[in-house]
Design a protein around this motif. Structure first.
Motif, PDB file in Angstrom:
ATOM      1  N   UNK A1530      -5.457   6.440   0.098  1.00  0.00           N
ATOM      2  CA  UNK A1530      -5.744   7.144   1.335  1.00  0.00           C
ATOM      3  C   UNK A1530      -5.802   6.165   2.500  1.00  0.00           C
ATOM      4  N   UNK A1531      -5.204   6.582   3.615  1.00  0.00           N
ATOM      5  CA  UNK A1531      -5.244   5.829   4.857  1.00  0.00           C
ATOM      6  C   UNK A1531      -5.527   6.822   5.972  1.00  0.00           C
ATOM      7  N   UNK A1532      -6.732   6.772   6.533  1.00  0.00           N
ATOM      8  CA  UNK A1532      -7.147   7.768   7.516  1.00  0.00           C
ATOM      9  C   UNK A1532      -6.354   7.689   8.812  1.00  0.00           C
ATOM     10  N   UNK A1533      -5.713   6.543   9.061  1.00  0.00           N
ATOM     11  CA  UNK A1533      -5.014   6.360  10.339  1.00  0.00           C
ATOM     12  C   UNK A1533      -3.510   6.539  10.224  1.00  0.00           C
ATOM     13  N   UNK A1534      -3.033   6.902   9.031  1.00  0.00           N
ATOM     14  CA  UNK A1534      -1.584   6.973   8.853  1.00  0.00           C
ATOM     15  C   UNK A1534      -1.220   8.175   7.996  1.00  0.00           C
ATOM     16  N   UNK A1535      -0.035   8.705   8.263  1.00  0.00           N
ATOM     17  CA  UNK A1535       0.546   9.730   7.424  1.00  0.00           C
ATOM     18  C   UNK A1535       1.390   9.026   6.366  1.00  0.00           C
ATOM     19  N   UNK A1536       1.042   9.244   5.111  1.00  0.00           N
ATOM     20  CA  UNK A1536       1.711   8.541   4.018  1.00  0.00           C
ATOM     21  C   UNK A1536       2.773   9.429   3.395  1.00  0.00           C
ATOM     22  N   UNK A1548       2.959  -1.042 -11.166  1.00  0.00           N
ATOM     23  CA  UNK A1548       1.733  -1.742 -10.756  1.00  0.00           C
ATOM     24  C   UNK A1548       1.575  -1.791  -9.240  1.00  0.00           C
ATOM     25  N   UNK A1549       2.687  -1.766  -8.507  1.00  0.00           N
ATOM     26  CA  UNK A1549       2.625  -1.882  -7.054  1.00  0.00           C
ATOM     27  C   UNK A1549       3.573  -0.883  -6.416  1.00  0.00           C
ATOM     28  N   UNK A1550       3.207  -0.488  -5.228  1.00  0.00           N
ATOM     29  CA  UNK A1550       3.989   0.431  -4.424  1.00  0.00           C
ATOM     30  C   UNK A1550       4.087  -0.132  -3.014  1.00  0.00           C
ATOM     31  N   UNK A1551       5.299  -0.145  -2.465  1.00  0.00           N
ATOM     32  CA  UNK A1551       5.492  -0.552  -1.081  1.00  0.00           C
ATOM     33  C   UNK A1551       6.073   0.630  -0.321  1.00  0.00           C
ATOM     34  N   UNK A1562       3.953   0.439  13.657  1.00  0.00           N
ATOM     35  CA  UNK A1562       4.493   0.673  12.312  1.00  0.00           C
ATOM     36  C   UNK A1562       4.040  -0.424  11.354  1.00  0.00           C
ATOM     37  N   UNK A1563       3.816  -0.040  10.106  1.00  0.00           N
ATOM     38  CA  UNK A1563       3.263  -0.977   9.114  1.00  0.00           C
ATOM     39  C   UNK A1563       4.053  -0.839   7.821  1.00  0.00           C
ATOM     40  N   UNK A1564       4.301  -1.963   7.189  1.00  0.00           N
ATOM     41  CA  UNK A1564       4.847  -1.981   5.838  1.00  0.00           C
ATOM     42  C   UNK A1564       3.697  -2.388   4.913  1.00  0.00           C
ATOM     43  N   UNK A1565       3.329  -1.484   3.986  1.00  0.00           N
ATOM     44  CA  UNK A1565       2.100  -1.655   3.195  1.00  0.00           C
ATOM     45  C   UNK A1565       2.449  -1.835   1.728  1.00  0.00           C
ATOM     46  N   UNK A1566       1.796  -2.794   1.114  1.00  0.00           N
ATOM     47  CA  UNK A1566       1.903  -3.007  -0.327  1.00  0.00           C
ATOM     48  C   UNK A1566       0.607  -2.560  -0.981  1.00  0.00           C
ATOM     49  N   UNK A1570      -3.057  -0.516  -9.571  1.00  0.00           N
ATOM     50  CA  UNK A1570      -4.045  -0.752 -10.612  1.00  0.00           C
ATOM     51  C   UNK A1570      -5.460  -0.699 -10.058  1.00  0.00           C
ATOM     52  N   UNK A1571      -5.591  -0.972  -8.771  1.00  0.00           N
ATOM     53  CA  UNK A1571      -6.918  -0.915  -8.146  1.00  0.00           C
ATOM     54  C   UNK A1571      -7.024   0.187  -7.104  1.00  0.00           C
ATOM     55  N   UNK A1572      -5.869   0.717  -6.700  1.00  0.00           N
ATOM     56  CA  UNK A1572      -5.883   1.770  -5.702  1.00  0.00           C
ATOM     57  C   UNK A1572      -6.151   1.265  -4.305  1.00  0.00           C
ATOM     58  N   UNK A1573      -5.932  -0.017  -4.054  1.00  0.00           N
ATOM     59  CA  UNK A1573      -6.232  -0.598  -2.755  1.00  0.00           C
ATOM     60  C   UNK A1573      -4.983  -1.284  -2.196  1.00  0.00           C
ATOM     61  N   UNK A1574      -5.082  -1.574  -0.913  1.00  0.00           N
ATOM     62  CA  UNK A1574      -3.987  -2.262  -0.230  1.00  0.00           C
ATOM     63  C   UNK A1574      -4.076  -3.752  -0.525  1.00  0.00           C
ATOM     64  N   UNK A1575      -2.956  -4.325  -0.974  1.00  0.00           N
ATOM     65  CA  UNK A1575      -2.907  -5.767  -1.194  1.00  0.00           C
ATOM     66  C   UNK A1575      -2.581  -6.515   0.100  1.00  0.00           C
ATOM     67  N   UNK A1576      -1.483  -6.099   0.746  1.00  0.00           N
ATOM     68  CA  UNK A1576      -1.072  -6.784   1.976  1.00  0.00           C
ATOM     69  C   UNK A1576      -0.416  -5.772   2.910  1.00  0.00           C
ATOM     70  N   UNK A1577      -0.415  -6.111   4.193  1.00  0.00           N
ATOM     71  CA  UNK A1577       0.256  -5.307   5.198  1.00  0.00           C
ATOM     72  C   UNK A1577       1.090  -6.208   6.100  1.00  0.00           C
TER      73      UNK A1577
END
Length: 1724
Positions: A1530-1536, A1548-1551, A1562-1566, A1570-1577
C-alpha cells in the motif's frame, strides 16, 4: 580550416652508419615498425619508419645525389604531424663522400693552390705538407686503450644522461705538432703527385654556367667509369673499386690542402658525410618545437673492440687503415668531432649510451643473447618514445552518440576533407597560372552573356584544361554579382573523385550546406541525381552557384556513361563549366547538350617564352643560346602546357657543358615521356623502372608505398638487377633508397594524393599512364599478370597479415565505465582486391573471397557503402555460366539497402532473415546432385561467426528476394505528404511537408518543375486538371486550385467543416468535390477560372457507415461521369458532373458485399467488393458493370490474401492495380487483375504503409509510403507474363502468429497459435531441417469464440459457451476439450463446467494442467477451477467486506485567510472538527476503493507468487501453492498498477512505476514481496513504459517513452546509468524489454529487436524487421518471434565471434518422428 598536406600521417627517420648500425636499424624495422604501424592504423593514422640505408652498403650513386635524397626525405618527415629523428652512433666514421658541387670561386681557389704547390715543388723548395703515409704510429698495444679512453671514456651508461668530460673537451682543440706527426707522418710530394691531383679535379669537376651563380659539378661516375652501370657484377665491382680510389684521393686533397685556400670551416662543410648532413638537418628546430622533442641519439660503445681488430668483422665497426690492423687516425678524429657536434646541438638528456661486448661476428642479436637483449632494450625505448609522441599529437575520434550518427559524421568528415583537398589543389594550380590570360577573358564574356549558362572547355591531352578550370574557380566570383559559391571537382585528382556517385554526393553535400543544412541526402546514384537538381532549384540571386567539373573523361565505369544529368537545363543563377578531352567518347555525349563550346588555343610564342623565362628565374638557372633555341623550338612544335612543363623538366638536367648532340627533345609529348623513361631505365635500372611504372599505371587510383615496395621486392627480375648493383638486400627487400631515387627523378610527373584514407602515388597526368601502357603492356595477358600480383598482395596470408592487410584495424578502448571498439577500415584492400581479381580474370576467387565472404562484405559495407558491394556484384560475370547466387545476393542487398546504409552491422541479420529459408531448402534431390546455390551456403554459415555482435534469425523472417524490385525516385528534400498524377501524360506531382510542389517526368525519372508553397498549405491530396494546367490541392478541410505554369492561386476555400474529396471529369475540365460525411457535392468549371457550376445534394439508399473517409471515388473518368460509393456499403452511384445529377445506382450482387474501392475504364465501371469467404475469411471480387448501359456484366474473383487500400487502373483499361497494406503487418503488397483474362497476380511485397498509389501504364506504376521522401516506381511489364505470380482462390491464406508458447518440459518444442482460428503449429527448435517448417500443423481445432490454452503439447480448449439470457445464469464455458498434439487426437472431453469467460490472456493453467486460474464474473477475486471435476477449488481474495456506509454529508464552511485571523476559539474548534471529518472521509474513500475490480495480475516464473492490482493505492500478494494471501502493498500517495511492472522469477521482488501525488513526481519503486515493504525508490523518472529486472533484483533496466535510451538502475548500490541506442529507436508503451545472461544483456522489442550490453553499458546490435512482431518469448540466449505476416516461428539468437549453440536434447527426444538417419543434423 584547411587540412595540412600531411594530415593523419606520422613519419620516423632513422639514420646511422652504413655498416656499423645495421643491427640496431634492422631490429627497429623488424620489431618496432610493425607494432607502431598497427598502433597508428588502429587510430586512423598512416605510419612510416624511414631507413634509407637499409640494404645499401655505401652512399655511392651515379649522380652523387645521396645527400640530396636523404635530406629531402628527412624534411618530408619533419613536415608530418608527428616526426622523430633517431641517430645511431658507434665507433666508426661514416663512409666518406665528395661534394656534388663546389662554388666557382672556391673551386678555382683550390686549383690555384694546387698550381702554387706544383710551382713550389718544381723549384725544389722544402714545403712541409701533412699527408698520410702507409703506416701509423698507433699499434695494437696499450696505446689503443689510451686512444679509446681519450675518445669514448667517461660517458654514462645507456638510458642515462650523457655529458661532456674535460678530457673530451681537449679533443676539440687542434692537435699539437707532435701529435700531428705521430698520427700523420710527413712525406715529400712530387710534381707528378700534384699534377695527378690537378688532373683528377679537372677531370671530375666541370664548370656549369647554367647555374646562378656558376658552380663546378661533380661528373656522374659513368662519365669515366661506364662499367659502373654494367649488369656484369665483376665489371661493376672493378669500376666501383676504381672510383673509390679516386674518391679517396680527391678527399685527401680537399681535407689536407683545400683549407688553406677556402678555410677550414668551409672544407668541413664540403666534406660532410651523409650522416653529418642528416645530423645537421635533423637536430634543427622545426617550427616552434625544439629539437629535444623529436631528436634522439643512441651511442653504442664496444669496449673490447680494439682487442679484436684481427677479427674479419672488426672493419665494420671501426675505421682501419687499408690492409692493416691499425686504426685510421684521421677518420677517428673526424668521428670524434662528429660526436662532439652532436653534444653541442642536442641536449644531453636526449643522448643515450650503452656498452656492448664484442661477439664472434661483431654484433649478432640472432645468436648472441646479450646482443639480443641490447637491441630489445633499444627497440623498447624507441617504441616508448614514439608512442608518447603519437599520443600527444593524435586526435582521438569521438565515440559518443548513436552508431548512425557516428557513421554519418564520419562520412561527413570524409566528404569535407575531400572538398578541402580539391579547393587546395585549385589554389595551388591557380597560383602558377600565367598563360592564356586572353582566353580567360573570353570565358568571362561567355559566363556573363551565355543564356544556357553551360560551358564546355575542350582541348587535347596536356592542353592545360585543369589549370584553366582552377583559374576560373578563383576569378569567377568577381565576374558575377552576389555571394558566389564555388563548387569545384577535379575528376581524377583522387580515387573518390573518379566515381560519379561520390562526385554527385560531394556536390549535393556542398549545396545542402549552403541552402538547406538539415537535409539528409541519399547515397544512391539515381537518387543523388534528382537531389542535385532539387538543390539547384533552391539557388537564388543572392547566392549564385558556379559548378566546375574538370576532366569528365577520367570518370570510372561503375555507373557507365551516365551524363544525362549534366545535359538538363539549369535553373537561374546556376552556372556549369566542364572540361573534357577533344574527340573523346565523353565529349561526343556532351555535344548533344546546350553547351557553349570553347576550345583551348595552342600556346603562342610569347606565352612559351614568358613561361620558360619565369621558370628559369624561379629555379635560378640560365640556358646557353643553343640550348634555349632547342627548348623554345621544341615547345613551338607542340604548343601545350604539359609538353612545356615536361620539356623544361628535361632541361633541368642540362649543364653548360652538355654536348649539343644530347640536346634533343622529341617533337611530341609521347616522345618526351618515352625518352624520360629510357633515361630512368639507364640510370636506375630497366627492370626496376619498368616494374614500378607498370604498378603505378595499372593500380586502382594509385599505389601506396607499402604496396609498391612489397610488389617490387616480390619481382625476381627486379631483385636480380638490384643485387648486381648493391649488396644483397635485407630479407630480399628492395632498398628504400632506390624507390626514393625513382620518385625524385620522376619529379612532378608523380603525385602523392590522399585516397582511400591513405596516401597513394599516381601519375600526375593520364597521358603518362597511357604511354606506360603502350610501352610496358604488350597485351592483355601482361596486364592480367600485374593485376594478379596486386590481388595476391591483398590476399597476403603471412604472419603479419593481420597488421598490414586486415579488412579493418580494430582498437578496443574504454571511456570511463564504457568499453567500446573503434574500427578503421582498410579501404585499399576492400576496394582494391575485387578490382584486381576481376581485371585479372579470377572471377571464382572474386566470388569466394569477396562477394561471398561475410567478413569482407561486412567491412566493405561498413567502411564504404553497401552500394559499392552492389557495384562489385555487377562485375561478377562468368563467361560460361550464370551464377544464380549473385542474382539472389544482389536482390537481398537491394531489399535491405535502406537498413544497411544506416547500420551495415546488420548484414548477417539481413542476409539470414531473407535467404535463410531458400538456402536451407536447397538440398540435392539425389546423392551426387549439385546444389542450386554454390556460394550462399558458405556465406550464411559465416554469418553465424560474425566478428561483431549480431542478432541472427534462424530462418527467413524478412521478405525474400525474387519479387519485383522498385526504383527510388529521389528529389524531395523532406517527406512527401501527397501524390497525384496526370490523366494525359506520364507526369506526377508531389507535395512535401514544407509545402513545396514538384512535377515529375516519369519517363526521364526526374523532376521537371517546382512550385513554391502558397502560404502554409501542405497538401494531403493532389490532382491535375484541365490538360495539366491546373493543380487541385487539398489540406484537411481546405481546398486550393493553382495554375501550374505561374503558381497563382485561382480558387481557395477553407471554410468547410467537412473534408472535401476531389476528382475531375470531362477530360479534366470539371472539378467534382464531394464532402465526407455529407451528401453535398460541388462542381467547378476549371476552364472558366474555377467557377461554380452546381451545388447539389445526392444520396444512396444506404447511409454512410464510417465517419471518416466514408466516400470512395474513382480516380479515372469517362465523359462527365463520376463513380462513387460509401465505403463498406453495397451500392455505388454514377454522378453526372456536367448535369449535376445522379445517373444510376449500381448495386453489388449480394447484400453481404462491402465496397472497398471503385474505378472505371472506357468499357467498365468497377466495384471492388469484399465478401465473407469460408470460415473466418474474406475474399475480394471485382464486379464489372457496362460503362454505357450501367448493367452488370461479370465478376472477377480475387483471393483471400488481398487487403485493398489503394486501387488504380492503367490508361488502356486492361489492368486494375491494387496496393494492399495493413497496419497490423506493416507490409504493402502490389497485386493486379487482368480485366479481360481475369488473371490475378501478386507481384511483390515491400515494408511500409502506402499512402497513395498510381498506375499510368504497366511500366509506370508508382506510390509513396508514409514518412518517406522517395517515390517508388515499378515496371510491371517485365513480369506481367510470369505465371508463377498468379494467385487464385484455392491458395491458402498465409496468416501470422497470434500466440506462441514454449513447451516447458520439452524445451526443444514450441507451439504457435495462428491468427486463423483453429490452426496450430508445432515447431522443433533443435532441428536444422525444421527451421523453416513446422513438425506438425493442425487445422480446425477450435473456433474464434473458444479459449485455447497450451500446456505440455496439449491444447485445453474451453468451448460451448452458453448464450446470454436474463432468466439464465451468466454465460460460461461448459465444455473442456483436451487435444494431444503428439497423438494428434482429442484425449479428453469434459462437460458440465461453468467457467466464467475472460480474455484469453487472463487464464493460466497451473499444477500441470489440473487447475485453471481465472477471474470471477465481477472481477472481484481470482478463482481456481479444478479441471478434473469442473468445480471451484479456491477463491483468492484478501479483502474483508465491511458495511462502509458513508456518514451524512454536512456543509463545510469555507474560511478565508482574514476569517482565520479574526475567528474566536469556538470557531477554531469547529474548524478542527471539520478538518478531522474531512480526513476521515478521505480514509473511508480509500477503504472503499479496496472493493474495486481487479485490473490485472502478474505471476512469477515459478508459478508460486501472484500480484494483483485494483485501480487503487494497493496491491495484493498471494501464494498460489498454499492459496493464501501474503501481503498488501500500500502507498497512500500513489495509485498502484501493474501496467508497467516486472516480477522476479521466484517472486521475491516487484518493480513498478507510480506517481507520487504528494510530491508530484513519478517514482520507480522496488518492492520486497517477502517483507511487503519498499526496498528502494528512484525519483523523478517520468514516462517509464517498459521495465525488466534480474532474478536477484540487483539490477533494473527500463525505457522511457519517446527516447532512444535504456536506463540501468542498481537499487542496492544506488548506481544509475544511461545507454544510448540507435538513432531511429523510439521506445513506446507497446515496447517489451527482457533480460538475459543474469542481467548482463538486454533485448528490447520496439518496432525492431535490439540487443544491449547492460554490463558494459553500450548498445550491441539490432534486427530491423519488415513487418510487425505479433508475439515474443525470451529463451535464455535467444528470443522466439511470432510474425504478423507469416506463420513461421523465428528463433533469434545473438552471437559475437562464435556460433551460439544450445543443447536442445538428443535425437531420441524427437516426439513427432522428425528424425532421419540419413540427414546431417546440427544444433540450431
Amino acid at each position: 580550416m584547411e587540412p595540412s598536406q600531411d594530415e593523419r600521417r606520422f613519419m620516423i627517420y632513422i639514420c646511422g652508419g652504413y655498416k656499423d648500425s645495421v643491427a640496431e636499424r634492422g631490429a627497429l624495422m623488424e620489431n618496432v615498425y610493425p607494432k607502431l604501424y598497427l598502433y597508428c592504423k588502429q587510430r586512423g593514422y598512416d605510419f612510416r619508419m624511414i631507413d634509407l640505408r637499409c640494404g645499401v652498403g655505401n652512399p655511392i650513386s651515379e649522380h652523387h645525389d645521396t645527400v640530396r635524397l636523404h635530406l629531402d626525405t628527412l624534411k618530408k618527415c619533419q613536415e608530418t604531424q608527428c616526426s622523430g629523428f633517431f641517430l645511431f652512433v658507434g665507433q666508426k666514421y661514416e663512409v666518406r663522400s665528395l661534394p656534388a658541387s663546389i662554388k666557382k670561386e672556391e673551386f678555382e681557389a683550390i686549383i690555384q693552390l694546387l698550381e702554387k704547390d706544383k710551382e713550389l715543388i718544381s723549384k725544389k723548395k722544402n714545403v712541409n705538407f701533412t699527408w698520410p703515409s702507409s703506416r701509423s704510429g698507433i699499434t695494437t698495444d696499450t696505446t689503443i686503450s689510451n686512444f679509446q679512453e681519450s675518445i669514448y671514456g667517461h660517458y654514462l651508461s645507456f638510458g642515462d644522461e650523457a655529458i661532456h668530460s674535460e678530457e673530451l673537451d681537449k679533443i676539440d682543440k687542434p692537435f699539437s705538432d707532435e701529435e700531428e706527426g705521430r698520427l700523420s707522418p710527413v712525406r715529400e710530394r712530387s710534381v707528378g703527385d700534384v699534377e695527378k691531383e690537378l688532373s683528377l679535379f679537372l677531370m671530375w669537376y666541370k664548370l656549369d654556367m647554367n647555374s646562378i651563380p656558376p658552380i663546378y659539378r661533380l661528373l656522374p661516375i659513368s662519365t669515366h667509369h661506364p662499367d659502373i652501370l654494367s649488369m656484369d657484377r665483376k665489371r661493376q665491382k672493378l669500376a666501383r673499386t676504381t672510383w673509390m680510389g679516386t674518391l679517396q684521393r680527391l678527399w685527401n686533397v680537399l681535407h689536407y690542402r683545400a683549407a688553406e685556400a677556402i678555410g677550414k670551416e668551409q672544407i668541413s662543410i664540403l666534406l660532410r658525410t651523409v650522416l653529418d648532413w642528416e645530423m645537421e638537418e635533423g637536430v634543427r628546430s622545426v617550427g616552434q618545437a625544439p629539437p629535444e622533442e623529436r631528436c634522439y641519439c643512441y651511442k653504442r660503445i664496444i669496449p673490447d673492440l680494439y682487442y679484436n681488430l684481427r677479427n674479419k668483422h672488426a672493419a665494420l665497426y671501426v675505421d682501419l687503415l687499408r690492409g692493416q690492423l691499425e686504426i685510421d687516425p684521421v677518420l677517428s678524429i673526424e668521428h670524434q668531432q662528429c660526436v662532439d657536434r652532436i653534444h653541442k646541438k642536442l641536449r644531453h638528456t636526449n643522448i643515450y649510451e650503452r656498452k656492448v661486448g664484442w661477439g664472434r661476428t661483431g654484433l649478432d642479436p640472432i645468436h648472441n643473447r646479450s646482443h639480443r637483449f641490447y637491441t630489445e632494450r633499444i627497440c623498447s625505448h624507441v617504441q616508448r618514445i614514439v608512442l608518447n609522441s603519437i599520443n600527444k599529437t593524435a586526435k582521438r575520434r569521438e565515440m559518443h552518440g548513436t552508431f548512425e550518427k557516428m557513421r554519418r559524421e564520419a562520412i561527413r568528415v570524409q566528404i569535407q576533407e575531400e572538398i578541402q583537398r580539391h579547393k587546395q589543389h585549385s589554389l595551388n594550380l591557380a597560383k602558377n597560372f600565367t598563360l592564356r590570360q586572353a582566353f580567360l577573358d573570353d570565358v568571362e564574356k561567355v559566363v556573363k552573356q551565355s543564356s544556357s549558362r553551360q560551358i564546355l572547355l575542350l582541348g587535347p591531352p596536356g592542353s592545360g584544361k585543369t589549370t584553366v578550370i582552377a583559374a576560373i574557380a578563383q576569378k569567377s566570383p568577381n565576374w558575377l554579382s552576389g555571394a558566389v559559391k564555388m563548387l569545384v571537382v577535379f575528376i581524377g585528382f583522387s580515387g573518390e573523385s573518379r566515381n560519379i556517385r561520390l562526385v554527385l554526393q560531394s556536390l549535393c553535400f556542398q549545396l545542402a550546406e549552403i541552402y538547406c543544412p538539415q537535409t539528409q541526402l541519399s547515397e544512391g546514384f539515381l537518387q543523388l541525381v534528382n537531389e542535385f537538381h532539387s538543390l539547384l532549384a533552391l539557388v537564388d540571386s543572392d547566392k549564385p552557384v558556379v559548378v566546375l567539373l574538370d576532366g569528365l573523361d577520367e570518370l570510372s565505369d561503375e555507373h557507365g556513361p551516365h551524363l544525362s544529368w549534366i545535359l538538363t537545363a539549369l535553373p537561374e543563377n546556376v552556372y556549369l563549366i566542364l572540361s573534357a578531352t577533344t574527340n573523346s567518347a565523353c565529349t561526343q555525349t556532351l555535344l548533344s547538350g546546350q553547351f557553349t563550346l570553347l576550345s583551348l588555343p595552342p600556346l603562342s610564342i610569347d606565352d612559351i617564352t614568358r613561361a620558360l623565362e619565369s621558370r628559369l628565374h624561379h629555379d635560378r638557372r640560365r640556358l646557353q643560346p643553343d640550348q634555349w633555341t632547342t627548348l623554345v623550338q621544341a615547345c613551338e612544335s607542340c604548343p601545350c602546357p604539359l609538353y612545356l612543363q615536361t620539356a623544361y623538366s628535361e632541361s633541368l638536367h642540362w649543364t653548360s657543358y652538355t654536348a649539343q648532340s644530347s640536346l634533343k627533345l622529341a617533337a611530341t609529348l609521347q616522345g618526351l615521356y618515352l625518352n624520360m623513361l629510357s633515361c630512368l631505365e639507364r640510370d636506375i635500372g630497366r627492370q626496376l623502372v619498368r616494374r614500378a611504372a607498370m604498378l603505378v599505371s595499372i593500380s586502382r587510383h594509385g599505389v601506396t608505398e607499402e604496396e609498391i615496395l612489397h610488389l617490387l621486392s616480390k619481382d625476381g627480375k627486379v631483385l636480380q638487377e638490384v643485387f648486381s648493383a648493391h649488396s644483397s638486400p635485407v630479407h630480399c627487400k628492395l632498398p628504400y633508397i632506390l624507390w626514393v631515387r625513382l620518385k625524385q627523378e620522376l619529379g612532378l610527373h608523380l603525385t602523392e594524393v590522399r585516397t582511400d584514407d591513405t596516401w597513394v602515388y599516381r601519375w600526375t597526368h593520364s597521358e603518362l599512364r597511357r604511354v606506360c601502357f603502350q610501352r610496358y603492356f604488350r597485351n592483355e595477358e601482361s596486364r592480367m599478370v600485374v593485376h594478379a600480383d596486386f590481388a595476391d598482395y591483398y590476399r597476403d596470408k603471412s604472419p603479419n597479415a593481420h597488421i598490414f592487410q586486415p579488412t579493418a584495424w580494430v582498437l578496443e578502448e574504454r571511456d570511463g565505465d564504457e568499453k567500446f571498439k573503434s574500427y578503421w577500415f582498410n579501404l585499399r584492400k576492400l576496394r582494391g582486391l575485387p578490382f584486381h581479381l576481376v581485371h585479372s580474370g579470377q572471377i571464382v576467387p572474386f566470388l569466394v573471397e569477396c562477394m561471398f565472404n561475410y567478413e569482407f562484405l561486412l567491412h566493405k559495407a561498413w567502411g564504404s557503402s553497401v552500394l559499392e558491394i552492389e557495384e562489385d556484384l555487377r562485375k561478377a560475370v562468368l563467361p560460361d555460366k550464370e551464377v544464380i547466387d549473385v542474382e539472389v545476393l544482389s536482390g537481398a542487398l537491394k531489399l535491405s539497402g535502406s537498413v544497411l546504409l544506416q547500420d551495415p552491422c546488420q548484414l548477417a541479420s539481413q542476409l539470414m532473415g531473407r535467404l535463410g529459408k531458400m538456402v536451407m531448402e536447397d538440398r540435392p534431390v539425389a546423392k551426387g546432385d549439385p546444389l542450386k546455390f554454390q556460394y550462399l551456403h558458405t556465406l550464411l554459415e559465416q554469418c553465424s561467426h560474425s566478428c561483431v555482435p549480431v542478432l541472427l534469425p534462424s530462418s527467413t523472417c524478412l521478405l525474400p528476394p525474387g519479387g519485383l524490385q522498385h526504383t527510388l525516385l529521389a528529389g524531395p528534400l523532406s517527406c512527401i505528404s501527397a501524390l497525384g498524377g496526370s490523366q494525359q501524360s506520364p507526369t506526377a506531382v508531389t507535395c512535401e511537408l514544407d509545402g513545396s510542389i514538384r512535377f515529375w517526368d516519369l519517363e526521364l525519372r526526374r523532376t521537371i518543375k517546382g512550385l513554391d508553397p502558397a502560404g502554409e498549405f501542405v497538401a494531403d491530396s493532389l490532382h491535375l486538371g484541365l490538360n495539366d494546367t491546373m493543380l487541385i490541392i487539398r489540406m484537411g478541410q481546405a481546398l486550393q486550385v493553382r495554375e501550374v505554369e505561374s503558381g497563382h492561386v485561382v480558387y481557395s476555400d477553407s471554410g468547410s467543416v467537412d473534408v472535401p474529396i476531389v476528382t475531375t471529369a470531362l477530360n479534366g475540365q470539371l472539378l467534382a468535390v464531394f464532402y465526407d460525411g455529407t451528401p453535398r457535392v460541388k462542381v467547378f468549371d476549371l476552364a472558366a477560372s474555377c467557377s461554380l457550376l452546381h451545388s447539389t445534394s445526392i444520396s444512396l439508399s444506404s447511409e454512410p457507415i464510417h465517419k471518416n473517409a466514408s466516400i470512395v471515388m474513382s480516380s479515372n473518368s469517362i465523359k462527365d461521369y463520376v463513380l462513387f460509393a460509401y465505403r463498406s456499403g453495397c451500392e455505388a452511384g454514377v454522378f453526372s458532373a456536367k448535369e449535376g445529377t445522379m445517373l444510376k445506382v449500381l448495386s453489388a450482387r449480394h447484400a453481404a458485399a462491402s465496397i472497398q474501392a471503385v474505378d472505371m475504364t472506357e468499357d467498365y465501371l468497377l466495384l471492388f467488393c469484399r465478401y465473407p469467404y469460408r470460415q473466418d475469411s474474406q475474399i475480394i471480387n471485382i464486379e464489372l458493370f457496362s460503362a454505357t448501359s450501367f448493367q452488370y456484366e461479370r465478376s472477377i474473383l480475387g483471393c483471400s490474401q488481398d487487403f485493398i487500400s489503394q486501387v488504380t487502373v492503367n490508361r488502356t483499361g486492361t489492368h486494375a492495380v491494387a496496393f494492399c497494406s495493413t497496419q497490423r503487418t506493416g507490409i504493402t503488397g502490389l497485386v493486379t487483375w487482368n480485366l479481360e483474362t481475369e488473371d490475378h497476380k501478386h507481384f511483390t511485397q515491400f515494408p511500409g504503409i502506402l499512402t497513395k498509389g498510381l498506375c499510368f501504364d504497366m511500366h509506370l506504376c508508382l506510390g509513396v509510403c508514409s514518412g518517406e521522401r522517395y517515390v517508388r516506381l515499378w515496371d510491371l511489364t517485365s513480369r506481367i507474363t510470369d505465371q508463377t505470380l498468379t494467385y487464385n482462390i484455392h491458395k491458402s491464406r498465409s496468416d501470422g502468429t497470434k500466440e506462441l508458447i514454449p513447451v516447458g518440459k520439452q524445451p526443444r518444442y514450441a507451439v504457435c497459435l495462428s491468427e486463423r482460428p483453429g490452426t496450430v503449429f508445432v515447431w522443433n527448435l533443435g532441428r536444422r531441417r525444421f527451421r523453416c517448417q513446422p513438425v506438425l500443423a493442425q487445422h480446425g481445432l477450435y473456433s474464434s469464440t473458444d479459449v485455447v490454452l497450451v500446456h505440455n503439447l496439449k491444447l485445453y480448449i474451453l468451448t460451448n459457451r452458453s448464450s446470454v439470457s436474463r432468466t439464465q445464469a451468466p454465460p460460461c464455458f461448459q465444455t473442456l476439450l483436451v487435444f494431444d498434439l503428439i497423438k494428434r487426437s482429442y484425449v479428453r472431453r469434459q462437460t458440465g463446467l461453468a467457467i466464467i469467460p475472460c480474455p484469453q490472456h487472463e487464464y493460466r493453467l497451473l499444477e500441470n494442467g489440473a487447475t485453471l486460474l481465472g477471474l470471477s464474473e465481477t472481477r472481484d477475486c481470482l478463482i481456481l477451477w479444478d479441471l478434473d471435476s469442473g468445480s471451484i477449488k479456491h477463491r483468492l481474495d484478501s479483502r474483508v467486506f465491511k458495511d462502509l456506509q458513508p456518514p451524512p454529508t454536512t456543509g463545510v464552511q469555507l474560511f478565508m485567510q482574514w476569517d482565520i485571523q479574526t475567528e474566536n476559539n469556538s470557531a477554531k474548534k469547529r474548524l478542527g472538527n471539520d478538518t478531522s471529518r474531512i480526513m476521515q472521509e478521505d480514509k473511508t474513500k480509500l477503504e472503499r476503493e479496496k472493493l474495486n475490480a481487479i485490473d490485472q495480475y502478474l505471476i512469477s516464473g515459478d508459478e508460486q507468487v501472484l500480484v494483483c492490482s485494483y485501480f487503487t493505492n494497493q496491491l495484493d500478494v498471494f501464494h498460489l501453492t498454499f492459496q493464501e494471501h501474503l501481503y498488501t502493498l500500500e502507498d497512500k500517495n500513489s495509485l498502484l498498477n501493474l501496467r508497467t511492472a516486472a516480477l522476479t522469477h521466484s517472486g521475491t521482488h516487484l518493480v513498478l512505476t507510480n506517481y507520487n501525488q504528494e510530491d508530484h513526481s513519478p517514482v520507480l519503486t522496488l518492492w520486497n514481496l517477502q517483507s511487503g515493504k519498499v526496498d528502494q525508490e528512484l525519483q523523478d523518472e517520468a514516462g517509464v513504459c517498459c521495465v525488466a529486472l534480474t532474478d536477484d533484483a540487483r539490477r533494473v533496466v527500463f525505457g522511457v517513452t519517446g527516447s532512444n535510451k535504456l536506463k540501468v538502475w542498481e537499487p542496492f548500490t544506488r548506481n544509475c546509468k544511461c545507454i544510448c541506442g540507435y538513432e531511429s529507436l523510439r521506445i513506446e508503451p507497446s515496447s517489451a524489454l527482457y533480460l538475459a545472461e543474469g542481467g548482463s544483456k538486454a533485448m528490447l522489442l520496439s518496432g525492431h529487436l535490439s540487443l544491449w550490453d547492460v554490463e558494459e553499458g553500450h548498445f550491441l546490435s539490432t534486427l530491423s524487421l519488415d513487418s510487425t512482431v505479433s508475439c515474443v518469448r525470451p529463451l535464455s540466449r535467444r528470443v522466439l518471434l511470432g510474425l504478423s505476416h507469416s506463420p513461421a516461428l523465428v528463433t533469434v539468437s545473438y552471437t559475437s565471434g562464435s556460433t551460439c549453440t544450445t543443447q536442445w536434447g538428443s535425437r531420441a527426444d524427437d516426439l513427432f518422428k522428425e528424425s532421419s538417419s540419413s540427414e546431417e543434423e546440427e544444433n540450431a
